[in-house]
Scaffold this motif. Structure first.
Motif, PDB file in Angstrom:
ATOM      1  N   SER A   1      21.336  10.298  -9.615  1.00 61.68           N
ATOM      2  CA  SER A   1      21.284  10.240  -8.153  1.00 61.68           C
ATOM      3  C   SER A   1      20.411   9.100  -7.652  1.00 61.68           C
ATOM      4  O   SER A   1      20.277   8.906  -6.444  1.00 61.68           O
ATOM      5  CB  SER A   1      20.752  11.568  -7.602  1.00 61.68           C
ATOM      6  N   GLY A   2      19.821   8.330  -8.575  1.00 59.40           N
ATOM      7  CA  GLY A   2      18.880   7.279  -8.176  1.00 59.40           C
ATOM      8  C   GLY A   2      19.482   6.227  -7.273  1.00 59.40           C
ATOM      9  O   GLY A   2      18.844   5.759  -6.330  1.00 59.40           O
ATOM     10  N   LEU A   3      20.739   5.823  -7.544  1.00 55.50           N
ATOM     11  CA  LEU A   3      21.369   4.802  -6.718  1.00 55.50           C
ATOM     12  C   LEU A   3      21.492   5.283  -5.277  1.00 55.50           C
ATOM     13  O   LEU A   3      21.200   4.538  -4.330  1.00 55.50           O
ATOM     14  CB  LEU A   3      22.737   4.435  -7.293  1.00 55.50           C
ATOM     15  N   ALA A   4      21.922   6.527  -5.096  1.00 58.78           N
ATOM     16  CA  ALA A   4      22.063   7.067  -3.746  1.00 58.78           C
ATOM     17  C   ALA A   4      20.711   7.147  -3.044  1.00 58.78           C
ATOM     18  O   ALA A   4      20.612   6.857  -1.846  1.00 58.78           O
ATOM     19  CB  ALA A   4      22.722   8.444  -3.801  1.00 58.78           C
ATOM     20  N   ARG A   5      19.675   7.512  -3.781  1.00 54.81           N
ATOM     21  CA  ARG A   5      18.341   7.610  -3.182  1.00 54.81           C
ATOM     22  C   ARG A   5      17.830   6.237  -2.745  1.00 54.81           C
ATOM     23  O   ARG A   5      17.269   6.090  -1.647  1.00 54.81           O
ATOM     24  CB  ARG A   5      17.365   8.252  -4.171  1.00 54.81           C
ATOM     25  N   VAL A   6      18.030   5.238  -3.594  1.00 55.14           N
ATOM     26  CA  VAL A   6      17.563   3.886  -3.253  1.00 55.14           C
ATOM     27  C   VAL A   6      18.372   3.318  -2.089  1.00 55.14           C
ATOM     28  O   VAL A   6      17.823   2.696  -1.170  1.00 55.14           O
ATOM     29  CB  VAL A   6      17.648   2.967  -4.486  1.00 55.14           C
TER      30      VAL A   6
ATOM     31  N   LYS B   1      17.145   4.829   1.072  1.00 58.18           N
ATOM     32  CA  LYS B   1      15.803   4.401   1.461  1.00 58.18           C
ATOM     33  C   LYS B   1      15.767   2.947   1.947  1.00 58.18           C
ATOM     34  O   LYS B   1      14.981   2.593   2.829  1.00 58.18           O
ATOM     35  CB  LYS B   1      14.852   4.558   0.265  1.00 58.18           C
ATOM     36  N   THR B   2      16.635   2.096   1.385  1.00 59.94           N
ATOM     37  CA  THR B   2      16.557   0.658   1.671  1.00 59.94           C
ATOM     38  C   THR B   2      17.676   0.138   2.561  1.00 59.94           C
ATOM     39  O   THR B   2      17.679  -1.038   2.910  1.00 59.94           O
ATOM     40  CB  THR B   2      16.577  -0.136   0.354  1.00 59.94           C
ATOM     41  N   ASP B   3      18.646   0.989   2.896  1.00 61.56           N
ATOM     42  CA  ASP B   3      19.817   0.577   3.681  1.00 61.56           C
ATOM     43  C   ASP B   3      20.604  -0.517   2.963  1.00 61.56           C
ATOM     44  O   ASP B   3      21.139  -1.437   3.579  1.00 61.56           O
ATOM     45  CB  ASP B   3      19.400   0.092   5.077  1.00 61.56           C
TER      46      ASP B   3
ATOM     47  N   ALA C   1      11.398  -0.853  -9.759  1.00 65.78           N
ATOM     48  CA  ALA C   1      12.053  -2.156  -9.904  1.00 65.78           C
ATOM     49  C   ALA C   1      13.234  -2.293  -8.952  1.00 65.78           C
ATOM     50  O   ALA C   1      13.463  -3.347  -8.355  1.00 65.78           O
ATOM     51  CB  ALA C   1      12.511  -2.346 -11.347  1.00 65.78           C
ATOM     52  N   LEU C   2      14.000  -1.220  -8.796  1.00 66.36           N
ATOM     53  CA  LEU C   2      15.176  -1.268  -7.933  1.00 66.36           C
ATOM     54  C   LEU C   2      14.787  -1.380  -6.467  1.00 66.36           C
ATOM     55  O   LEU C   2      15.396  -2.143  -5.704  1.00 66.36           O
ATOM     56  CB  LEU C   2      16.032  -0.024  -8.173  1.00 66.36           C
ATOM     57  N   LEU C   3      13.767  -0.646  -6.064  1.00 63.12           N
ATOM     58  CA  LEU C   3      13.283  -0.762  -4.686  1.00 63.12           C
ATOM     59  C   LEU C   3      12.790  -2.169  -4.402  1.00 63.12           C
ATOM     60  O   LEU C   3      13.088  -2.745  -3.345  1.00 63.12           O
ATOM     61  CB  LEU C   3      12.156   0.253  -4.441  1.00 63.12           C
TER      62      LEU C   3
END
Length: 301
Positions: free
Chosen positions: A214-219, A222-224, A176-178
């Motif tokens: 860590s999900g926010l940092a990963r997204v 990945k998405t800039d 959903a976040l991506l």
């Protein structure tokens, strides 16, 4: 399940009926009762304050914690009153500090063909913050854990989303976040709760390793996406809530992606800590933030 829903529905109705000032006094009274009755949470709060502020006296920590219970009571009242709020009525008790920073972040995100991630925490009136932002014409997504009672969950989410907000549930968080970032949306994430590996990584929070999502940092990696801190805090001197948007958090980008995720998660956590240090009476000290420990460390609670 139906009985619990009925109690929540009744509370919302009762606190929605009176004028806002009366509702807030009622909410503060509920906070006072919680302080007296919920001893386990009180002990957790005092332990957390001991860890975060070892230099303060027991009396000083207790004062902070008592003020937190009042803050939580006020938030309950505000939440119940929210369906009555309009742009005009909220002008009396809410204002922005840094709206221009948010708008600049939106513009940069559009240029990158991405979205905005708002780093936030259980600070001040977090339920009112996204609601007010949407009321002012800036709807956003919110990453929220489903409540155990689906009827209560639906009721609460209807209020949250009255002005265009949408809920992204944690059980479908990554996809959903991506999708939201690719659509150029804004999403707020409460990232100050205890996690467990592998979803969580250990970063400092008040100098103590805290297992953090860590999900926010990963997204963001990945998405800039553009990342900036935001939270709605009570200013007692002015008698108003202030919706703060901080400066954009510049992401660390090296050849080591995993190290970058750890470093950026630490940056986000540090931004939250900065607000907590300035407004300690408005953070959720009753949460077991340091429950998960690195391997070999004894438990804190």
């Amino acid at each position: 399940m139906g009985f619990e829903f009925g109690l929540v529905w009744l509370m919302i109705r009762l606190l929605r009926l009176p004028p806002r000032a009366v509702a807030r006094r009622m909410g503060a009274g509920m906070g006072w009762l919680a302080w007296i009755l919920l001893g386990r949470l009180r002990r957790t709060g005092m332990r957390n304050l001991e860890l975060a502020f070892p230099e303060k006296t027991v009396a000083e920590r207790e004062k902070i914690l008592r003020q937190l219970y009042r803050t939580l009571g006020w938030q309950i009242a505000e939440f119940c009153q929210m369906p009555k709020y309009t742009v005009k009525s909220t002008e009396k008790f809410i204002e922005y500090d840094g709206l221009e920073r948010y708008l600049a972040a939106k513009k940069r995100a559009q240029e990158r063909k991405s979205g905005v991630l708002v780093v936030t925490g259980h600070l001040g009136a977090w339920e009112l913050s996204s609601f007010y932002h949407s009321l002012r014409g800036y709807p956003m997504g919110m990453v929220i854990r489903r409540l155990d009672n689906p009827m209560v969950d639906a009721l609460v989410n209807r209020i949250r989303c009255l002005h265009g907000n949408r809920v992204l549930h944690k059980d479908d968080f990554a996809r959903a976040l991506l999708g939201a970032m690719r659509a150029g949306e804004t999403v707020g994430i409460l990232m100050d709760t205890n996690m467990t590996p592998p979803q969580g990584v250990f970063v400092p929070f008040f100098g103590i390793p805290a297992c953090t999502a860590s999900g926010l940092a990963r997204v963001a990696q990945k998405t800039d996406a553009v990342v900036l801190p935001g939270c709605l805090l009570w200013d007692g001197k002015r008698g108003k809530y202030i919706l703060h948007f901080g400066e954009e958090i510049e992401l660390i980008k090296t050849e080591d992606a995993e190290a970058d995720i750890l470093a950026n998660t630490a940056l986000f956590t540090n931004a939250i800590e900065g607000y907590v240090r300035r407004y300690p009476e408005q953070w959720l000290w009753v949460h077991r933030r340091w429950k998960t420990r690195p391997a070999g460390e004894p438990g804190i609670y």
